[in-house]
Motif scaffolding. Structure first.
Motif, PDB file in Angstrom:
ATOM      1  N   UNK A  34       0.836  -1.202   0.000  1.00  0.00           N
ATOM      2  CA  UNK A  34       0.000   0.000   0.000  1.00  0.00           C
ATOM      3  C   UNK A  34       0.876   1.259   0.000  1.00  0.00           C
ATOM      4  N   UNK A  35       1.896   1.262   0.844  1.00  0.00           N
ATOM      5  CA  UNK A  35       2.791   2.417   0.918  1.00  0.00           C
ATOM      6  C   UNK A  35       3.586   2.601  -0.377  1.00  0.00           C
ATOM      7  N   UNK A  36       3.887   1.477  -1.036  1.00  0.00           N
ATOM      8  CA  UNK A  36       4.634   1.534  -2.290  1.00  0.00           C
ATOM      9  C   UNK A  36       3.716   1.765  -3.482  1.00  0.00           C
ATOM     10  N   UNK A  37       2.417   1.861  -3.226  1.00  0.00           N
ATOM     11  CA  UNK A  37       1.421   2.053  -4.281  1.00  0.00           C
ATOM     12  C   UNK A  37       1.554   0.976  -5.365  1.00  0.00           C
ATOM     13  N   UNK A  38       1.652  -0.266  -4.914  1.00  0.00           N
ATOM     14  CA  UNK A  38       1.855  -1.397  -5.810  1.00  0.00           C
ATOM     15  C   UNK A  38       0.539  -1.860  -6.428  1.00  0.00           C
ATOM     16  N   UNK A  39       0.625  -2.310  -7.643  1.00  0.00           N
ATOM     17  CA  UNK A  39      -0.558  -2.860  -8.325  1.00  0.00           C
ATOM     18  C   UNK A  39      -0.878  -4.266  -7.827  1.00  0.00           C
ATOM     19  N   UNK A  40       0.017  -4.853  -7.049  1.00  0.00           N
ATOM     20  CA  UNK A  40      -0.198  -6.200  -6.517  1.00  0.00           C
ATOM     21  C   UNK A  40      -1.397  -6.253  -5.567  1.00  0.00           C
ATOM     22  N   UNK A  41      -1.763  -5.131  -4.989  1.00  0.00           N
ATOM     23  CA  UNK A  41      -2.916  -5.090  -4.084  1.00  0.00           C
ATOM     24  C   UNK A  41      -4.225  -5.396  -4.793  1.00  0.00           C
ATOM     25  N   UNK A  42      -4.259  -5.244  -6.094  1.00  0.00           N
ATOM     26  CA  UNK A  42      -5.479  -5.473  -6.859  1.00  0.00           C
ATOM     27  C   UNK A  42      -5.689  -6.944  -7.198  1.00  0.00           C
ATOM     28  N   UNK A  43      -4.696  -7.788  -6.920  1.00  0.00           N
ATOM     29  CA  UNK A  43      -4.823  -9.221  -7.227  1.00  0.00           C
ATOM     30  C   UNK A  43      -5.930  -9.847  -6.384  1.00  0.00           C
ATOM     31  N   UNK A  44      -6.647 -10.761  -7.004  1.00  0.00           N
ATOM     32  CA  UNK A  44      -7.787 -11.377  -6.316  1.00  0.00           C
ATOM     33  C   UNK A  44      -7.357 -12.148  -5.060  1.00  0.00           C
ATOM     34  N   UNK A  45      -6.240 -12.866  -5.151  1.00  0.00           N
ATOM     35  CA  UNK A  45      -5.806 -13.670  -4.011  1.00  0.00           C
ATOM     36  C   UNK A  45      -5.452 -12.809  -2.805  1.00  0.00           C
ATOM     37  N   UNK A  46      -5.041 -11.567  -3.053  1.00  0.00           N
ATOM     38  CA  UNK A  46      -4.676 -10.660  -1.953  1.00  0.00           C
ATOM     39  C   UNK A  46      -5.911 -10.287  -1.131  1.00  0.00           C
ATOM     40  N   UNK A  47      -7.076 -10.324  -1.756  1.00  0.00           N
ATOM     41  CA  UNK A  47      -8.316 -10.025  -1.030  1.00  0.00           C
ATOM     42  C   UNK A  47      -8.918 -11.264  -0.388  1.00  0.00           C
ATOM     43  N   UNK A  48      -8.622 -12.463  -0.913  1.00  0.00           N
ATOM     44  CA  UNK A  48      -9.251 -13.692  -0.425  1.00  0.00           C
ATOM     45  C   UNK A  48      -8.426 -14.384   0.664  1.00  0.00           C
ATOM     46  N   UNK A  49      -7.133 -14.501   0.465  1.00  0.00           N
ATOM     47  CA  UNK A  49      -6.275 -15.264   1.384  1.00  0.00           C
ATOM     48  C   UNK A  49      -6.313 -14.739   2.820  1.00  0.00           C
ATOM     49  N   UNK A  50      -6.253 -13.421   3.058  1.00  0.00           N
ATOM     50  CA  UNK A  50      -6.284 -12.963   4.452  1.00  0.00           C
ATOM     51  C   UNK A  50      -7.547 -13.389   5.199  1.00  0.00           C
ATOM     52  N   UNK A  51      -8.685 -13.385   4.524  1.00  0.00           N
ATOM     53  CA  UNK A  51      -9.927 -13.811   5.174  1.00  0.00           C
ATOM     54  C   UNK A  51      -9.886 -15.305   5.497  1.00  0.00           C
ATOM     55  N   UNK A  52      -9.320 -16.086   4.599  1.00  0.00           N
ATOM     56  CA  UNK A  52      -9.214 -17.526   4.821  1.00  0.00           C
ATOM     57  C   UNK A  52      -8.284 -17.827   5.994  1.00  0.00           C
ATOM     58  N   UNK A  53      -7.149 -17.164   6.018  1.00  0.00           N
ATOM     59  CA  UNK A  53      -6.173 -17.387   7.097  1.00  0.00           C
ATOM     60  C   UNK A  53      -6.760 -16.946   8.436  1.00  0.00           C
ATOM     61  N   UNK A  54      -7.415 -15.797   8.473  1.00  0.00           N
ATOM     62  CA  UNK A  54      -7.982 -15.297   9.723  1.00  0.00           C
ATOM     63  C   UNK A  54      -9.140 -16.161  10.204  1.00  0.00           C
ATOM     64  N   UNK A  55      -9.910 -16.729   9.271  1.00  0.00           N
ATOM     65  CA  UNK A  55     -10.980 -17.656   9.658  1.00  0.00           C
ATOM     66  C   UNK A  55     -10.389 -18.907  10.281  1.00  0.00           C
ATOM     67  N   UNK A  56      -9.342 -19.450   9.665  1.00  0.00           N
ATOM     68  CA  UNK A  56      -8.678 -20.631  10.230  1.00  0.00           C
ATOM     69  C   UNK A  56      -8.042 -20.301  11.577  1.00  0.00           C
ATOM     70  N   UNK A  57      -7.511 -19.102  11.719  1.00  0.00           N
ATOM     71  CA  UNK A  57      -6.941 -18.653  12.999  1.00  0.00           C
ATOM     72  C   UNK A  57      -8.010 -18.638  14.087  1.00  0.00           C
ATOM     73  N   UNK A  58      -9.171 -18.087  13.768  1.00  0.00           N
ATOM     74  CA  UNK A  58     -10.263 -18.026  14.737  1.00  0.00           C
ATOM     75  C   UNK A  58     -10.785 -19.427  15.071  1.00  0.00           C
TER      76      UNK A  58
END
Length: 86
Positions: A34-58
């Motif tokens: 985000x600070x580097x203003x990278x286009x990688x943030x727009x990748x679909x997996x970047x939006x899905x994986x954190x929710x999956x990991x946090x669900x498994x964590x919970x």
């Protein structure tokens, strides 16, 4: 605790620790992007994986609570974690 419960507890604990590390590392990486203003943030997996990991964590945390019998209200540190989570 019985032997079977100890085996499950150990596995759940390992899953929980790994998920916590992955969640923290992912958070830091997304922050860097985000600070580097990278286009990688727009990748679909970047939006899905954190929710999956946090669900498994919970889920692993809930499994640890029930496997160890340390229900909310019994231990002050567990109450603090729940309040912070909410």
């Amino acid at each position: 605790m019985s032997e079977a419960l100890l085996a499950v507890y150990g596995e759940l604990r390992l899953v929980h620790i790994v998920c916590a590390l992955v969640s923290g590392a992912g958070f830091a990486l997304r922050g860097f992007w985000m600070l580097a203003d990278s286009s990688k943030l727009a990748a679909r997996w970047v939006r899905i994986v954190p929710h999956s990991v946090d669900t498994l964590l919970l889920l692993s945390a809930l499994g640890l609570v029930f496997a160890s019998g340390q229900y909310p209200g019994v231990l002050p540190w567990l109450n603090v974690k729940i309040v912070i989570l909410l």
